[in-house]
Design a protein around this motif. Sequence first.
Motif, PDB file in Angstrom:
ATOM      1  N   LEU A 161      -1.362  -7.733  -0.189  1.00  0.00           N
ATOM      2  CA  LEU A 161      -1.755  -8.884  -0.997  1.00  0.00           C
ATOM      3  C   LEU A 161      -0.503  -9.555  -1.526  1.00  0.00           C
ATOM      4  CD1 LEU A 161      -4.599  -9.019  -3.605  1.00  0.00           C
ATOM      5  CD2 LEU A 161      -2.310  -9.676  -4.319  1.00  0.00           C
ATOM      6  N   TRP A 170      -2.001  -9.360 -12.893  1.00  0.00           N
ATOM      7  CA  TRP A 170      -2.868  -9.072 -11.756  1.00  0.00           C
ATOM      8  C   TRP A 170      -3.545  -7.744 -11.977  1.00  0.00           C
ATOM      9  CZ3 TRP A 170      -2.618  -4.959  -8.220  1.00  0.00           C
ATOM     10  CH2 TRP A 170      -3.463  -5.055  -7.112  1.00  0.00           C
ATOM     11  N   SER A 171      -4.816  -7.656 -11.622  1.00  0.00           N
ATOM     12  CA  SER A 171      -5.570  -6.423 -11.809  1.00  0.00           C
ATOM     13  C   SER A 171      -6.116  -5.945 -10.476  1.00  0.00           C
ATOM     14  CB  SER A 171      -6.724  -6.653 -12.791  1.00  0.00           C
ATOM     15  OG  SER A 171      -7.592  -5.542 -12.813  1.00  0.00           O
ATOM     16  N   SER A 172      -5.901  -4.672 -10.169  1.00  0.00           N
ATOM     17  CA  SER A 172      -6.438  -4.107  -8.934  1.00  0.00           C
ATOM     18  C   SER A 172      -7.953  -4.002  -8.990  1.00  0.00           C
ATOM     19  CB  SER A 172      -5.826  -2.723  -8.682  1.00  0.00           C
ATOM     20  OG  SER A 172      -6.119  -1.846  -9.758  1.00  0.00           O
ATOM     21  N   GLU A 173      -8.508  -3.929 -10.206  1.00  0.00           N
ATOM     22  CA  GLU A 173      -9.959  -3.851 -10.354  1.00  0.00           C
ATOM     23  C   GLU A 173     -10.607  -5.217 -10.129  1.00  0.00           C
ATOM     24  OE1 GLU A 173      -7.860  -2.556 -12.602  1.00  0.00           O
ATOM     25  OE2 GLU A 173      -8.192  -0.392 -12.330  1.00  0.00           O
ATOM     26  N   LYS A 196      -8.950  -7.965  -8.832  1.00  0.00           N
ATOM     27  CA  LYS A 196      -8.343  -8.651  -7.691  1.00  0.00           C
ATOM     28  C   LYS A 196      -8.037 -10.117  -8.010  1.00  0.00           C
ATOM     29  CE  LYS A 196      -8.968  -4.974  -5.094  1.00  0.00           C
ATOM     30  NZ  LYS A 196      -7.844  -4.096  -4.699  1.00  0.00           N
ATOM     31  N   SER A 197      -7.594 -10.365  -9.229  1.00  0.00           N
ATOM     32  CA  SER A 197      -7.316 -11.740  -9.627  1.00  0.00           C
ATOM     33  C   SER A 197      -6.037 -11.785 -10.462  1.00  0.00           C
ATOM     34  CB  SER A 197      -8.474 -12.316 -10.436  1.00  0.00           C
ATOM     35  OG  SER A 197      -8.669 -11.580 -11.627  1.00  0.00           O
ATOM     36  N   GLN A 231      -3.064  -2.628 -13.612  1.00  0.00           N
ATOM     37  CA  GLN A 231      -2.649  -3.950 -14.067  1.00  0.00           C
ATOM     38  C   GLN A 231      -1.155  -4.152 -13.821  1.00  0.00           C
ATOM     39  OE1 GLN A 231      -3.613  -4.662 -18.203  1.00  0.00           O
ATOM     40  NE2 GLN A 231      -4.037  -6.830 -17.821  1.00  0.00           N
ATOM     41  N   TYR A 272       0.777 -13.065  -4.188  1.00  0.00           N
ATOM     42  CA  TYR A 272       0.472 -14.258  -4.974  1.00  0.00           C
ATOM     43  C   TYR A 272       1.789 -14.870  -5.425  1.00  0.00           C
ATOM     44  CZ  TYR A 272       1.090 -11.402  -9.259  1.00  0.00           C
ATOM     45  OH  TYR A 272       1.583 -10.595 -10.262  1.00  0.00           O
ATOM     46  N   SER A 316       0.836  -1.204   0.000  1.00  0.00           N
ATOM     47  CA  SER A 316       0.000   0.000   0.000  1.00  0.00           C
ATOM     48  C   SER A 316       0.866   1.247   0.000  1.00  0.00           C
ATOM     49  CB  SER A 316      -0.909   0.009   1.233  1.00  0.00           C
ATOM     50  OG  SER A 316      -0.130   0.238   2.405  1.00  0.00           O
TER      51      SER A 316
END
Length: 354
Positions: free
Chosen positions: A93, A124-127, A129-130, A112, A95, A86
């Motif tokens: 987060l 990975w996308s902040s929108e 979350k995957s 992204q 992964y 952050s």
Amino acid sequence: MRPIQIWADKVQDKEKDSLCIYDMVFQPDGDQLLVTAGSRILIYNVNEGNVVQALKGHKDTIHSLSYGRDGIFASGGADKLVIIWSAQNEGILKYSHNDSVQCIAFSPVSGQLLSCACSDIGLWSSELKSVTKHKVSAKVCSCSWTNDGQFFAIGMYNGVVTIWTKNAEEKVRIERPGGQPIWSLSWNPSREDAYDVLTVTDWGQKLSYYQLNGKQIGKDRGLDFDPCCVSYFSTGEFALISGSNKKALLYSREGAMLATIAEGKSWVWCCCQRPGQNFVAVGFDDGTIGYYQLSFNTVHGLYKERYAFREHMTDVMVQHLFTDEKVKIKCRVLIKKIAVYKNRLAVQLADRIV
């Protein structure tokens, strides 16, 4: 151009062994510098040259850092992890990949994140979350996004460069002769060009340029070292290239070597410009970090109403002071001196006068 060292530091572990500086990145406002130091991220106050915070989260060597929007940033390393941090420097987060993470890069226009490992790449996308992952044919050594965030390029250990859409569709494949590792590549961030330009360096000691469609621009330029990093100024006016020659060098956007910014006792793995300012940070294999101010001298000549001056280190701009008419002359190499007399213009280059 004259570099002035503002401060330097030497990063070591608890046993006083040097820690290689694999990557560094400035905060968007330029006030702080993030540096990889083993499994930690050191945050420097660039005005004072001191460490203000050390972040822990990885279990092994960190290879890459990248800043995104809204102050968030990411790190990737040999522990196969990517950690999203952050703006308050808290891990929010993480992964994983199946292999060591070699490089990461945030899109300049979205949330992204591209992460690259030895056998696959992840988006990975902040929108959303995957994370979506895609197999690659060889170890990825470098990656970079275009200005508009629509495409990204990856450079691989087998000498292949591929260009993908933001949706992970491979569009262009460039197989470079010799198959030498593409340890660093970068899209020029300039928004004034008619098309995107990709700068590629490999361990065959070559510097090359490509369009988005994969067409090469001009011929390969020879380097006398193995390049580890190519990093542009935020305007795209200059590029920084460093590597096994133990130097950080300033290049023109067209590939002309202009000046030495820093020289040390070990390989230079990373270097970057403070956003919007003439300051450069350099990271060495022996743990040395250097912070330099670049002083650009004015090179010009005047005869009555005719005035000529150097622009971008390699161009001459001739101006009529009364009519304000201007003509640009591209020399494509470093210009050292300029003289104007009547209707004649003399330009001193490194090896001749024209």
